[in-house]
Design a protein around this motif. Structure first.
Motif, PDB file in Angstrom:
ATOM      1  N   ALA A  67      18.828 -29.948 -19.144  1.00  0.00           N
ATOM      2  CA  ALA A  67      19.902 -29.926 -20.146  1.00  0.00           C
ATOM      3  C   ALA A  67      21.245 -30.346 -19.548  1.00  0.00           C
ATOM      4  O   ALA A  67      22.053 -31.007 -20.200  1.00  0.00           O
ATOM      5  CB  ALA A  67      20.008 -28.540 -20.759  1.00  0.00           C
ATOM      6  N   GLU A  68      21.486 -29.952 -18.287  1.00  0.00           N
ATOM      7  CA  GLU A  68      22.770 -30.268 -17.660  1.00  0.00           C
ATOM      8  C   GLU A  68      22.641 -31.403 -16.635  1.00  0.00           C
ATOM      9  O   GLU A  68      23.581 -31.698 -15.912  1.00  0.00           O
ATOM     10  CB  GLU A  68      23.331 -29.014 -16.988  1.00  0.00           C
ATOM     11  N   ASN A  69      21.462 -32.021 -16.587  1.00  0.00           N
ATOM     12  CA  ASN A  69      21.234 -33.102 -15.636  1.00  0.00           C
ATOM     13  C   ASN A  69      21.716 -34.419 -16.231  1.00  0.00           C
ATOM     14  O   ASN A  69      21.204 -34.883 -17.234  1.00  0.00           O
ATOM     15  CB  ASN A  69      19.731 -33.184 -15.315  1.00  0.00           C
ATOM     16  N   GLN A  70      22.724 -35.013 -15.613  1.00  0.00           N
ATOM     17  CA  GLN A  70      23.327 -36.240 -16.154  1.00  0.00           C
ATOM     18  C   GLN A  70      22.401 -37.453 -16.027  1.00  0.00           C
ATOM     19  O   GLN A  70      22.544 -38.441 -16.735  1.00  0.00           O
ATOM     20  CB  GLN A  70      24.655 -36.522 -15.435  1.00  0.00           C
ATOM     21  N   LYS A  71      21.440 -37.367 -15.102  1.00  0.00           N
ATOM     22  CA  LYS A  71      20.535 -38.497 -14.902  1.00  0.00           C
ATOM     23  C   LYS A  71      19.428 -38.537 -15.949  1.00  0.00           C
ATOM     24  O   LYS A  71      18.883 -39.598 -16.236  1.00  0.00           O
ATOM     25  CB  LYS A  71      19.928 -38.425 -13.497  1.00  0.00           C
ATOM     26  N   ALA A  72      19.058 -37.388 -16.483  1.00  0.00           N
ATOM     27  CA  ALA A  72      17.979 -37.321 -17.467  1.00  0.00           C
ATOM     28  C   ALA A  72      18.501 -37.694 -18.851  1.00  0.00           C
ATOM     29  O   ALA A  72      19.548 -37.205 -19.278  1.00  0.00           O
ATOM     30  CB  ALA A  72      17.378 -35.911 -17.495  1.00  0.00           C
ATOM     31  N   ARG A  73      17.793 -38.558 -19.532  1.00  0.00           N
ATOM     32  CA  ARG A  73      18.197 -38.959 -20.880  1.00  0.00           C
ATOM     33  C   ARG A  73      17.453 -38.121 -21.911  1.00  0.00           C
ATOM     34  O   ARG A  73      16.233 -37.978 -21.846  1.00  0.00           O
ATOM     35  CB  ARG A  73      17.895 -40.446 -21.093  1.00  0.00           C
TER      36      ARG A  73
END
Length: 366
Positions: free
Chosen positions: A42-48
């Protein structure tokens, strides 16, 4: 495809950032709707992240996802343009896409987002006479399919239930006049009740023996301990333990009694009352009286119920004219109660059939 959908692509999630969580991760899987697992992205900027979309992996396999999920870089996302997705339209389009791409792609020839956007990639959709996409038709069609599937599942369950009732001899659930009288007069059986000592009736109760979790060998013998979950069965073991007979009653450390119609082992938190010589239904009756006598709140973690406590129990039972426990009467009473329970299950089954027919009829009309 490019005119119908907004086409996106997932992203790589490095192994060191794959922390278990509650956000589904959609990957190149052909089972479980493509869900690889759930991660804290949820807070991972790399995951779309996408929600309420259709996923199409590089094999051309499509799934509909009404929930929020993160997507792998080898998975493409499709979101309908100028119209909201709902479950029915999402499933309808997913079916069309799977039909369109079936068997066309593999590791050697993968489906890319650029191919999806190519103007030659087309799917046939139902339309109204004015050329507008018939979303209303899609919704009705999927609802009808779901209603038919529900009907099929209910028919399967009903068939299984009826087969079970016949196989176990429980298909007879009509109360006789005698059984009706027994139930109606339960609390007034002529006052013919007497208090009996459990040890006098069934001999000394037996205590189970401790078997630590770390010492248990996986097997087929139910191993009983204290607790209500799964009737107190904590494991199935293959250890060389004392095997208690079927048709006996266990009383756990809290005073909770349970009937056992199978052979089993038990730890030191249970006492076994030797009711195996009784008819099955009489044993069930006695179990209920044991529970009423022992499960009073008197026993807990600080004051456990042991086999010696079972030996001291007094239980009230109906008696014959010879002042003996009337096990035949107890058996008839429990059999009547069993019929009432079965009748309730059958009535529930009939209500399910009617409800299913109502759903199917409504969808056909709509």
């Amino acid at each position: 495809m490019g005119d119908l959908f907004e086409i996106g692509t997932g992203s790589l999630l490095p192994a060191d950032e794959q922390i278990k969580g509650d956000v589904p991760r959609i990957s190149v899987k052909t089972t479980d709707n493509g869900v690889l697992g759930s991660y804290n992205t949820a807070e991972n900027q790399k995951a779309r992240h996408f929600e309420n979309v259709i996923s199409v992996n590089f094999f051309g396999k499509a799934y509909y996802h009404p929930y929020k999920a993160s997507f792998d870089m080898k998975v493409h996302t499709l979101k309908i343009l100028n119209h909201p997705f709902n479950k029915e339209t999402g499933l309808y389009f997913t079916s069309l896409i799977n039909h369109r791409f079936a068997g066309q792609y593999s590791y050697g020839s993968q489906l890319s987002s650029s191919k999806l956007k190519n103007e030659n990639f087309r799917i046939k959709v139902p339309v109204h006479t004015d050329g507008e996409i018939a979303f209303d038709y899609m919704e009705t069609y999927i609802k009808e399919l779901e209603a038919e599937r529900i009907k099929e599942l209910e028919a399967e369950r009903i068939k299984e239930l009826e087969a079970y009732l016949v196989a176990t001899g429980l298909n007879d659930y009509v109360l006789s006049d005698d059984e009706k009288r027994l139930i109606a007069n339960f609390r007034n059986w002529g006052g013919a009740w007497y208090s009996f000592n459990v040890k006098d009736l069934f001999g000394k109760s037996v205590r189970g023996k401790r078997l630590k979790s770390s010492d248990r060998i996986i097997g087929k013998l139910p191993f009983v301990t204290a607790g209500e979950t799964d009737q107190g069965i904590s494991a199935f073991v293959g250890n060389n333990v004392q095997i208690f007979k079927r048709n006996t009653t266990t009383i756990d450390m809290f005073g909770s009694a349970k009937y056992r119609n199978y052979e089993y082992g038990g730890d030191d938190h249970i006492a076994v009352v030797n009711t195996e010589s009784l008819p099955k239904y009489a044993s069930l009756f006695v179990t209920a009286t044991l529970n009423k006598s022992a499960h009073t709140g008197k026993f807990d973690y600080s004051r456990n119920f042991y086999a010696k406590d079972a030996d001291e129990l007094q239980i009230m039972l109906p008696i014959t004219t010879h002042q003996k426990p009337d096990y035949e009467l107890m058996s008839r009473y429990i059999r009547a109660i069993e019929k009432l329970v079965i009748k309730g299950v059958v009535e529930w089954k009939d209500k399910q059939i009617k409800a299913t027919k109502k759903v199917v009829s409504k969808n056909n009309v709509d």
